[in-house]
Design a protein around this motif. Structure first.
Motif, PDB file in Angstrom:
ATOM      1  N   ILE A  13     -30.409 -19.814  18.823  1.00 46.20           N
ATOM      2  CA  ILE A  13     -30.293 -20.611  17.600  1.00 46.20           C
ATOM      3  C   ILE A  13     -30.900 -21.968  17.938  1.00 46.20           C
ATOM      4  O   ILE A  13     -30.494 -22.616  18.913  1.00 46.20           O
ATOM      5  CB  ILE A  13     -28.824 -20.794  17.177  1.00 46.20           C
ATOM      6  N   LEU A  14     -31.886 -22.408  17.176  1.00 49.68           N
ATOM      7  CA  LEU A  14     -32.547 -23.679  17.439  1.00 49.68           C
ATOM      8  C   LEU A  14     -32.379 -24.594  16.237  1.00 49.68           C
ATOM      9  O   LEU A  14     -32.692 -24.202  15.100  1.00 49.68           O
ATOM     10  CB  LEU A  14     -34.032 -23.469  17.733  1.00 49.68           C
ATOM     11  N   GLU A  15     -31.863 -25.792  16.469  1.00 49.99           N
ATOM     12  CA  GLU A  15     -31.583 -26.737  15.382  1.00 49.99           C
ATOM     13  C   GLU A  15     -32.411 -28.006  15.569  1.00 49.99           C
ATOM     14  O   GLU A  15     -32.457 -28.581  16.656  1.00 49.99           O
ATOM     15  CB  GLU A  15     -30.096 -27.083  15.345  1.00 49.99           C
ATOM     16  N   ASP A  16     -33.031 -28.426  14.485  1.00 48.61           N
ATOM     17  CA  ASP A  16     -33.921 -29.591  14.496  1.00 48.61           C
ATOM     18  C   ASP A  16     -33.266 -30.752  13.755  1.00 48.61           C
ATOM     19  O   ASP A  16     -33.039 -30.683  12.551  1.00 48.61           O
ATOM     20  CB  ASP A  16     -35.256 -29.213  13.825  1.00 48.61           C
ATOM     21  N   TYR A  17     -32.974 -31.825  14.499  1.00 56.59           N
ATOM     22  CA  TYR A  17     -32.330 -33.002  13.896  1.00 56.59           C
ATOM     23  C   TYR A  17     -33.310 -34.170  13.742  1.00 56.59           C
ATOM     24  O   TYR A  17     -32.903 -35.331  13.725  1.00 56.59           O
ATOM     25  CB  TYR A  17     -31.129 -33.428  14.741  1.00 56.59           C
ATOM     26  N   GLY A  18     -34.581 -33.869  13.631  1.00 52.71           N
ATOM     27  CA  GLY A  18     -35.573 -34.914  13.375  1.00 52.71           C
ATOM     28  C   GLY A  18     -36.014 -35.646  14.620  1.00 52.71           C
ATOM     29  O   GLY A  18     -35.624 -35.322  15.743  1.00 52.71           O
ATOM     30  N   LEU A  19     -36.844 -36.674  14.412  1.00 56.91           N
ATOM     31  CA  LEU A  19     -37.490 -37.363  15.520  1.00 56.91           C
ATOM     32  C   LEU A  19     -36.932 -38.747  15.815  1.00 56.91           C
ATOM     33  O   LEU A  19     -37.340 -39.386  16.788  1.00 56.91           O
ATOM     34  CB  LEU A  19     -38.995 -37.497  15.216  1.00 56.91           C
ATOM     35  N   ASP A  20     -36.005 -39.222  14.991  1.00 59.41           N
ATOM     36  CA  ASP A  20     -35.496 -40.580  15.151  1.00 59.41           C
ATOM     37  C   ASP A  20     -34.165 -40.579  15.908  1.00 59.41           C
ATOM     38  O   ASP A  20     -33.124 -40.236  15.339  1.00 59.41           O
ATOM     39  CB  ASP A  20     -35.312 -41.233  13.772  1.00 59.41           C
ATOM     40  N   PRO A  21     -34.146 -40.986  17.169  1.00 56.24           N
ATOM     41  CA  PRO A  21     -32.899 -40.980  17.947  1.00 56.24           C
ATOM     42  C   PRO A  21     -31.906 -42.040  17.496  1.00 56.24           C
ATOM     43  O   PRO A  21     -30.726 -41.994  17.854  1.00 56.24           O
ATOM     44  CB  PRO A  21     -33.384 -41.249  19.386  1.00 56.24           C
ATOM     45  N   ASN A  22     -32.373 -42.996  16.699  1.00 50.08           N
ATOM     46  CA  ASN A  22     -31.486 -44.061  16.218  1.00 50.08           C
ATOM     47  C   ASN A  22     -30.804 -43.710  14.902  1.00 50.08           C
ATOM     48  O   ASN A  22     -29.874 -44.391  14.484  1.00 50.08           O
ATOM     49  CB  ASN A  22     -32.276 -45.365  16.046  1.00 50.08           C
ATOM     50  N   HIS A  23     -31.269 -42.669  14.242  1.00 49.60           N
ATOM     51  CA  HIS A  23     -30.663 -42.227  12.974  1.00 49.60           C
ATOM     52  C   HIS A  23     -30.566 -40.700  12.987  1.00 49.60           C
ATOM     53  O   HIS A  23     -31.375 -40.007  12.355  1.00 49.60           O
ATOM     54  CB  HIS A  23     -31.492 -42.699  11.773  1.00 49.60           C
ATOM     55  N   ILE A  24     -29.599 -40.197  13.722  1.00 47.50           N
ATOM     56  CA  ILE A  24     -29.425 -38.745  13.841  1.00 47.50           C
ATOM     57  C   ILE A  24     -28.596 -38.239  12.663  1.00 47.50           C
ATOM     58  O   ILE A  24     -27.476 -38.707  12.450  1.00 47.50           O
ATOM     59  CB  ILE A  24     -28.733 -38.397  15.174  1.00 47.50           C
TER      60      ILE A  24
END
Length: 460
Positions: A151-162
């Motif tokens: 299962i692979l989950e993508d939480y975007g590219l911004d580590p400051n706004h997860i």
């Protein structure tokens, strides 16, 4: 193999470095193994998750035996923006495609991979339990399973706004991993023979992949230096050959480039580097030769030319000349028959390189080289052009705030006819790049300005 006209969907998990180089590498490798780049995604940007359509699992596995830009590939069973969409997608996936990997005699495990977020063990177990509707009949084996699902989950590219919830969720059967370990095992830090400009191992493999280097190819580097690019091609089974104008470098003589080592040892040379990796059988030879005056007889052909020409930063751009060519105002020695060293403008160097490649590459062979540019003045029209060569890709690597180098990949699409004819045709085009002949001065002018700015701010 999928039936004719039907392509299986795969999920590529990409590494998050050298972002511009990833797409040309994957396209080149798919082309090398008989596939074609087909995707439902409109753009990849910086995302580590790519959905591709590939004709067969064999091609997918071959791709992963070569790529250093991708971490893993999965046969994609389901995809959604939220858990409900994922489950719906999985329920619509053909059961007959699942059964061979879920029957009672098989063993399996399910892994969780998240990008830009860390889950607790409890959250992971919850996600795995939610898949109980899938027809798993085999036994769980966490150590040596026959099949691995993810299962692979993508939480975007911004580590400051997860975000609280993922942007995309994928489920698939793991097929293979890429060759990321080559970057460490071939690291320049561990290499027997290095120089001031030895190419980073990861970029060397990327260049070989852009060049579609394959087993039994003959690969040539006209600015071979310490031979880092030869090593990557030899690793893929190609026979390698090179030339360089620097006698000391070719023969492993002179001052060492390593810290705390004054002179090079008697066994520090390019052949020793290939021997270090068990690749000596692919070493043809390296000669002292001037790239501006190729000494090849007609009919000599290479499958790929992969090179990193000097930019004048750490290594000088020089060519050989005669006493007649010495500029006015410099004392000549009329009795001397020893060649003199003359400046070799970047525009002339690339003019010669493209002409040489057009003449000596096999049809379909590739030229891969680095082009240094002063960023404020760069335009795509400045990229050297030749009627026998087609531009395949153009990727940027930043060197400083005002300079970069671009990895140019070209493919020979037309037989070479007459050098004089092309010289006339290309002369006007290369005028566009002549502003970069002063690349060294522009590179160091930026360094000087930055140092002056830092000194001024420290005084204030």
């Amino acid at each position: 193999m999928a039936p004719p006209g039907i392509l299986n969907r795969y999920l590529l998990l990409m590494a998050q470095e050298h972002l511009e180089f990833r797409l040309p590498e994957i396209k080149s490798l798919l082309s090398l193994f008989g596939g074609q780049f087909t995707s439902s995604q409109e753009t990849y940007g910086k995302s580590p998750f790519w959905i591709l359509s590939i004709p067969s699992e064999d091609i997918a596995r071959n791709l992963m035996k070569r790529t250093v830009c991708a971490k893993s590939i999965f046969e994609l069973w389901g995809h959604g923006k939220c858990p409900e969409e994922l489950y719906s997608s999985l329920k619509n996936y053909p059961v007959e495609k699942m059964v061979p990997f879920l029957h009672s005699d098989s063993t399996y495990k399910i892994k969780i991979h998240t990008f830009n977020k860390t889950l607790t063990q409890e959250e992971k177990v919850k996600r795995i339990d939610a898949l109980e509707f899938l027809p798993f009949e085999g036994k769980v084996n966490l150590k040596k399973p026959q099949h691995i699902f993810s299962i692979l989950e993508d939480y975007g590219l911004d580590p400051n706004h997860i975000p609280e919830n993922p942007h995309n969720i994928y489920f698939g059967r793991w097929i293979a991993d890429g060759q990321r370990e080559l970057i460490e095992s071939y690291s320049v830090k561990k290499r027997h023979f290095i120089g001031n400009t030895s190419m980073d191992a990861g970029l060397s493999f990327i260049m070989a992949n852009h060049g579609k280097v394959k087993k039994n190819d003959i690969v040539f580097d006209p600015f071979v230096g310490t031979g880092g690019l030869l090593i990557a091609s030899a690793h893929f089974g190609a026979y390698v050959y090179g030339t360089d104008i620097d006698y000391n470098t070719v023969h492993g003589l002179g001052k060492a480039s390593r810290k705390n080592q004054k002179w090079r040892g008697p066994d520090e040379n390019i052949r020793a580097n290939l021997r270090q990796y068990g690749l000596e059988k692919y070493y043809l030879d390296v000669l002292v030769s001037d790239a501006s005056k190729p000494s090849w007889r007609k009919g000599t052909y290479f499958d790929a030319i992969i090179t990193d020409p000097p930019y004048g930063i750490r290594e000088s751009t020089r060519r050989t000349g005669s006493q007649k060519e010495i500029p006015k105002g410099i004392e000549k020695c009329p009795e001397s028959h020893v060649p003199v060293s003359l400046s070799y403008h970047l525009s002339d160097m690339f003019f010669d390189l493209l002409n040489f490649s057009a003449e000596t590459l096999v049809l379909g062979g590739r030229l891969v080289y680095w082009l240094p540019v002063y960023t404020p003045e760069y335009t795509e029209e400045m990229v050297p052009w030749h009627p026998c060569l087609k531009l395949i890709s153009n990727c940027e690597q930043k060197l400083s705030s005002h300079t970069s180098r671009r990895l140019i990949t070209m493919e020979k699409v037309k037989e070479f006819e007459n050098r004089d004819q092309y010289s006339h045709l290309l002369s006007d085009h290369f005028l566009l790049y002549q502003g970069h002949n002063s690349f060294r001065e522009k590179y160091f002018s930026g360094v000087t300005k930055r140092i002056a700015k830092e000194e001024k701010s420290s005084q204030e």
